[in-house]
Design an enzyme around this catalytic site. Sequence first.
Site, short mmCIF file in Angstrom:
data_model
loop_
_atom_site.label_atom_id
_atom_site.label_comp_id
_atom_site.label_asym_id
_atom_site.label_seq_id
_atom_site.Cartn_x
_atom_site.Cartn_y
_atom_site.Cartn_z
N CYS A 116 14.18 8.22 -16.32
CA CYS A 116 14.35 7.47 -17.57
C CYS A 116 15.09 6.15 -17.36
O CYS A 116 15.23 5.36 -18.30
CB CYS A 116 15.06 8.31 -18.60
SG CYS A 116 14.22 9.87 -18.89
N HIS A 257 17.72 3.97 -23.83
CA HIS A 257 16.70 4.99 -23.58
C HIS A 257 16.73 5.98 -24.74
O HIS A 257 17.79 6.49 -25.11
CB HIS A 257 16.97 5.68 -22.25
CG HIS A 257 16.20 6.94 -22.08
ND1 HIS A 257 14.83 6.99 -22.28
CD2 HIS A 257 16.57 8.20 -21.74
CE1 HIS A 257 14.41 8.23 -22.07
NE2 HIS A 257 15.44 8.98 -21.74
N ASN A 287 11.37 11.57 -26.47
CA ASN A 287 11.81 10.95 -25.21
C ASN A 287 10.58 10.71 -24.33
O ASN A 287 10.00 11.65 -23.80
CB ASN A 287 12.81 11.91 -24.54
CG ASN A 287 13.28 11.43 -23.18
OD1 ASN A 287 12.70 10.53 -22.59
ND2 ASN A 287 14.34 12.06 -22.68
#
Length: 332
Positions: A116, A257, A287
Site C-alpha cells: 500500500c 492510503h 482498501n
Amino acid sequence: MNQLSVGVAITGSGSATPKVTLDNEGLSKIVETSDEWITSRTGIKTRCLASPTESVPDMGAAAAREAIAMARITPAELDLIILATSTADDLFGSASLLQAQLGASKAVAFDLTAACSGFIFGLVTGAQFIGTGTYRNILLVSADILSRWVDWSDRSTCVLFGDGAGAVVMQAHGEDRLLGFELKSDGSQNECLQLAYQSEPKELISGVAVARGTYQPITMNGKEVYRFAVQRVPEVLSKALFRANIPTDEVDWLLLHQANQRILDAVAQRLQIPDHKVLGNLANYGNTSAASIPIALDEAVRSGRIKSGDVIAASGFGAGLTWGAAVFQWGR
Ligand code: ACO
C-alpha cells in the site's frame, strides 16, 4: 527539496475501477458480518471487484490513458513506466504488458512492489530519474487486484479490500513540485500483514529438493497494523513536511492510503489537520492497496476540489512493513 538539477511536476491523473461492486449487505451473505459492524469499524460501504477475466494491466491501462490525456502528451512520449503493484498477473512483472497495451514504444517499464506504500515509493523513484535529467516524461500506475488473494471466509480481512487502479504523469519542470519526502520500511514486523509464499518440498532426485508451493491468502494482525499506522504515519508526514519547510497549517489536502476511516481520523487529529482538508473515498472502494492514493487524488482533481498549486501531504503505509510520505504541489 530537490538538490538535483531538474524539478518534477505531476501534470495528469486518472483512475479506473471494476464495474462489479459488492456492498456490505452482500458480504453478510458470505461471512458472519453486518453493514453496521463494517461501517462503524472501517467506514467502508462497498467495494469494486475485478471479474475473473480482468487483469492488472487492463485496469492500469484504463487509468493511464486518462492521466496521459490530462497531461496532454501521447504514450509515445513516455520515457519510463513504473507499475506499483503487489498483485502482478505474472511474477516476472506486468509493466511491460501495460507498456504494450498503451503503445508506449519508447518507454522502459518495470514493476515496483511496496504494497500500500507503492504509490509513494513509485512517486519518489520516478522523481529521481527526472531529477538526474535521465527522463522527462514518466507514467506511474498503481494497480492491485487484492480480491484474488483475499481469504473470502475470513471476516476480519475480506471486508476491507477492493480492486482498482490509479495513475499519474510526472514531467520535468522548471520548478520542483515535489517539496519533500520520507520513505521507511521495517521487515521485523513483516508477519503483521502477509501474502506469503508457502513452500512444499519436491524432491527431484535423491538429495536435490526444490519448492513447489503456492501463495497463501492475505493474513493480517489488524490491531498491530492499526497501531503501526496511527503512530508511524504522523511521524513520516511530519518529517516530509519539515523537509519541505511547509508548516502543517499550509497543507491544503491530507491524502492518506485509504485503509480505514478510523486511521484517517486519528492521523488528521494528531497532525491537527481539520476534517474538511482530509480526502477520502473509503466508503465506495475500501482498501485498494497501491491504487487508493491516486484514485482519491484523481477524484479530487476531476471534481475541482484540488486546484493547481494546492499543497498535498500524502502518505502510504502497509505490508512490508513499509510506509512513506510525499509533500507535493498539484499541477504545473
Ligand atoms: N464482522 C463482524 N465482526 C467481526 C468482523 C466482521 N467483519 N471482523 C472481526 N469481527 C469481530 C472479531 O471476531 C472480534 O470478536 P470477539 O470480540 O468476539 O473476538 C470483534 O469483532 C473485534 O475484533 P477486532 O479485530 O478487535 O476489531 P477491531 O476494532 O480491531 O477492528 C480492523 C478490526 C477493522 C481490521 C482494524 O483492526 C483495522 O482496521 N486495522 C488496520 C487494518 C488495515 O488497515 N490493514 C491494511 C493495511 S494496508 C495494506 O498494506 C494492505
